[in-house]
Design an enzyme around this catalytic site. Structure first.
Site, PDB file in Angstrom:
ATOM      1  N   PRO A   2       0.823  -1.228   0.000  1.00 33.25           N
ATOM      2  CG  PRO A   2      -0.917  -1.597   1.506  1.00 33.25           C
ATOM      3  CD  PRO A   2       0.406  -2.151   1.062  1.00 33.25           C
ATOM      4  CD  GLU A   3       3.351   2.507  -4.241  1.00 35.44           C
ATOM      5  OE1 GLU A   3       3.455   3.642  -4.765  1.00 35.44           O
ATOM      6  OE2 GLU A   3       3.682   1.463  -4.828  1.00 35.44           O
TER       7      GLU A   3
END
Length: 271
Positions: A2-3
């Site tokens: 996850p960014e």
């Protein structure tokens, strides 16, 4: 994985689900999930705390409580779901927060890299992060100033969280394609027009990915708090597309390993 776009999507979902709720207790199933303080202190201090807001800083979720802050870093495989307490727990459950209305906030993490922090000030954890790329204060002038005399390659620079908060491998590749810049270009080789293109690409790609609810890859590793996948994977230009034709010019996408990370680019568009 996850960014910024994925964490932003989760933060918005948690804000809707949790604000006003009191945490009545927590069960920690994998003690190393709690970074600070010690697990027993963590359990004792968080019980009875009310959630005031949920936001994001870089790749961290920031849960503001009536006393202190709960920070959550999903790392590579972390997921958060808000479900009825009677729901089956499922695999890889690392921590479970009981809410006063009978629901639970559950933290799942297959690879066990995710971490929880209970602190008085978020800066204790996030103080070393660079600016938020979608913030109004992050102007072209500020971006050029931060580039300064940096001489490193563009791909590792975009991944440097002290330079810019929240960008990871997927969006660094997509940003560089959008800016028509090769991942091995040196930062000090960019002209004024190229710096402006890079700045605009950072803002545009990240905003589009947030609007799409983030990117869910083939492994299905990311979903929002309601278990829904993102949709930005349908728009990716280069990431994960090695050997496929470029959507702009038809040249096969190539893959390089830069600093131990896969990098995807079009040799036709990114000379």
């Amino acid at each position: 994985m996850p960014e910024l776009p994925e964490v932003e999507t989760v933060a918005r979902g948690l804000h809707r689900a949790l604000v006003g709720q009191t945490i009545t207790g927590v069960a920690v199933h994998w003690p190393r999930t709690v970074a600070v303080p010690a697990v027993d202190e963590f359990r004792g201090r968080i019980a009875g705390r009310q959630v005031r807001s949920v936001s994001r800083r870089g790749k961290y979720l920031v849960v503001r409580l009536d006393q202190g802050y709960l920070l959550i870093h999903l790392k590579m495989s972390g997921r958060l779901h808000v479900v009825p307490a009677q729901s089956p727990p499922g695999r890889h459950l690392r921590a479970c927060f009981d809410l006063e209305d009978g629901r639970q906030l559950r933290f799942y993490d297959a690879r066990k890299f995710g971490r929880l922090y209970l602190v008085a000030d978020p800066a204790e954890v996030t103080g070393g992060l660079g600016p938020e790329p979608l913030a109004e204060a992050f102007t072209l002038e500020e971006f050029v100033r931060r580039l300064g005399r940096r001489t490193g390659r563009l791909k590792p620079l975009l991944l440097d969280q002290s330079f810019l908060a929240g960008v990871g491998n997927i969006y660094a590749d997509e940003v560089l394609f959008a800016a028509r810049l090769h991942p091995l270009r040196r930062a000090d080789s960019l002209g004024p027009d190229e710096r402006a293109r890079l700045y605009e690409a950072i803002r545009t790609v990240l905003a589009q990915a947030v609007a799409g609810g983030g990117t869910t890859l083939e492994d299905g590793g990311y979903a929002d708090v309601e278990g829904r996948p993102g949709s930005y994977q349908e728009q990716v230009a280069v990431y994960g597309r090695a050997g496929a034709p470029c959507r702009a010019c038809g040249t096969p996408i190539e893959r390089l390993v830069i600093g131990g990370r896969s990098s995807h680019f079009c040799p036709g568009c990114q000379k």
